[in-house]
Design a protein around this motif. Sequence first.
Motif, PDB file in Angstrom:
ATOM      1  N   LEU A 175      13.523 -20.547  -8.026  1.00 18.31           N
ATOM      2  CA  LEU A 175      12.760 -20.322  -9.476  1.00 18.31           C
ATOM      3  C   LEU A 175      11.242 -19.966  -8.963  1.00 18.31           C
ATOM      4  O   LEU A 175      10.484 -20.952  -8.592  1.00 18.31           O
ATOM      5  CB  LEU A 175      12.912 -21.695 -10.252  1.00 18.31           C
ATOM      6  N   GLN A 176      10.783 -19.085  -9.486  1.00 17.41           N
ATOM      7  CA  GLN A 176       9.362 -18.749  -9.317  1.00 17.41           C
ATOM      8  C   GLN A 176       8.874 -18.335 -10.663  1.00 17.41           C
ATOM      9  O   GLN A 176       9.236 -17.826 -11.454  1.00 17.41           O
ATOM     10  CB  GLN A 176       9.401 -17.190  -8.436  1.00 17.41           C
ATOM     11  N   GLU A 177       7.410 -18.438 -10.492  1.00 16.55           N
ATOM     12  CA  GLU A 177       6.382 -18.091 -11.324  1.00 16.55           C
ATOM     13  C   GLU A 177       6.125 -16.675 -11.176  1.00 16.55           C
ATOM     14  O   GLU A 177       5.459 -16.290 -10.077  1.00 16.55           O
ATOM     15  CB  GLU A 177       5.580 -19.253 -12.041  1.00 16.55           C
ATOM     16  N   GLU A 178       5.825 -15.994 -12.440  1.00 21.28           N
ATOM     17  CA  GLU A 178       5.064 -14.709 -12.085  1.00 21.28           C
ATOM     18  C   GLU A 178       4.106 -14.424 -13.557  1.00 21.28           C
ATOM     19  O   GLU A 178       4.402 -14.782 -14.395  1.00 21.28           O
ATOM     20  CB  GLU A 178       6.026 -13.551 -11.876  1.00 21.28           C
ATOM     21  N   LYS A 179       3.111 -13.611 -13.182  1.00 20.43           N
ATOM     22  CA  LYS A 179       2.088 -13.333 -14.431  1.00 20.43           C
ATOM     23  C   LYS A 179       2.460 -11.944 -14.866  1.00 20.43           C
ATOM     24  O   LYS A 179       2.944 -11.180 -13.953  1.00 20.43           O
ATOM     25  CB  LYS A 179       0.772 -13.336 -13.823  1.00 20.43           C
ATOM     26  N   VAL A 180       2.829 -11.927 -16.138  1.00 17.51           N
ATOM     27  CA  VAL A 180       2.879 -10.677 -17.027  1.00 17.51           C
ATOM     28  C   VAL A 180       1.863 -10.314 -17.582  1.00 17.51           C
ATOM     29  O   VAL A 180       1.534 -11.117 -18.597  1.00 17.51           O
ATOM     30  CB  VAL A 180       4.410 -10.640 -17.241  1.00 17.51           C
ATOM     31  N   ALA A 181       1.254  -9.173 -17.803  1.00 22.31           N
ATOM     32  CA  ALA A 181       0.173  -8.814 -18.528  1.00 22.31           C
ATOM     33  C   ALA A 181       0.919  -7.828 -19.597  1.00 22.31           C
ATOM     34  O   ALA A 181       1.741  -6.964 -19.396  1.00 22.31           O
ATOM     35  CB  ALA A 181      -0.857  -7.885 -17.993  1.00 22.31           C
ATOM     36  N   GLN A 182       0.406  -8.143 -21.002  1.00 25.34           N
ATOM     37  CA  GLN A 182       1.022  -7.426 -22.022  1.00 25.34           C
ATOM     38  C   GLN A 182      -0.029  -7.154 -23.141  1.00 25.34           C
ATOM     39  O   GLN A 182      -0.873  -8.224 -23.404  1.00 25.34           O
ATOM     40  CB  GLN A 182       2.329  -7.833 -22.551  1.00 25.34           C
ATOM     41  N   PRO A 183      -0.062  -6.332 -23.664  1.00 23.50           N
ATOM     42  CA  PRO A 183      -1.305  -6.110 -24.951  1.00 23.50           C
ATOM     43  C   PRO A 183      -1.039  -7.104 -26.076  1.00 23.50           C
ATOM     44  O   PRO A 183       0.231  -7.350 -26.484  1.00 23.50           O
ATOM     45  CB  PRO A 183      -0.936  -4.394 -25.462  1.00 23.50           C
TER      46      PRO A 183
END
Length: 204
Positions: A114-122
Amino acid sequence: PNPPRSEPRTPEALNPLAAAAYPRDGMKLDVLPDSPDTKPWYADGLKFTCTQCGNCCTGGPGYVWLSEQEITRLAEHLEMNAEAVVEKYCRKIDGKFSLKEKRGPGGLYDCIFLQEEKVAQPGSTGETIVLTRRRCSVYAVRPLQCRTWPFWSENLASKKRWNHAARRCHGMNAGSRTFTPRQIESIRDAADWPANPPTSRIDR
């Protein structure tokens, strides 16, 4: 433990004295067989679409069992040899292999993958919002135990049990994919990866 990482337990497993306290040979009851026309409570099908939220990969201590074939598949996916996969990602319990766990936020037990990732969205006003998403890093080769969720016998035992599991799994009772009773039971009874598992998309 969190549902997809737990192991089905019988009353005897939860309480070893149960079997001794109630000898099966001591009391015999006549049980009427089910009628061939009896339909399961999910006769109209069940909705499920995996959102890859990671909720099924964390919770209390649990086990995700792997067969030797699944270890081989993991090794090929990770471009490692099987021995290295076992050493780095697995633990041996009573002669069987289970994925390791790591302590995550809040002290929960996370699957090693299980990994965390950063997701950019408007955002609504044009600004950029960065969200944290947790996902399985080996989703394509996840083990059978994960692959057949949520169509486990304990979840299918009753509508109440199904809806209870759905409180943590947002993909249950949701999405565009509906599984027929035949598909549900085929996945439930699968001994190896089902041909058309309940993934986040419809496999063709």
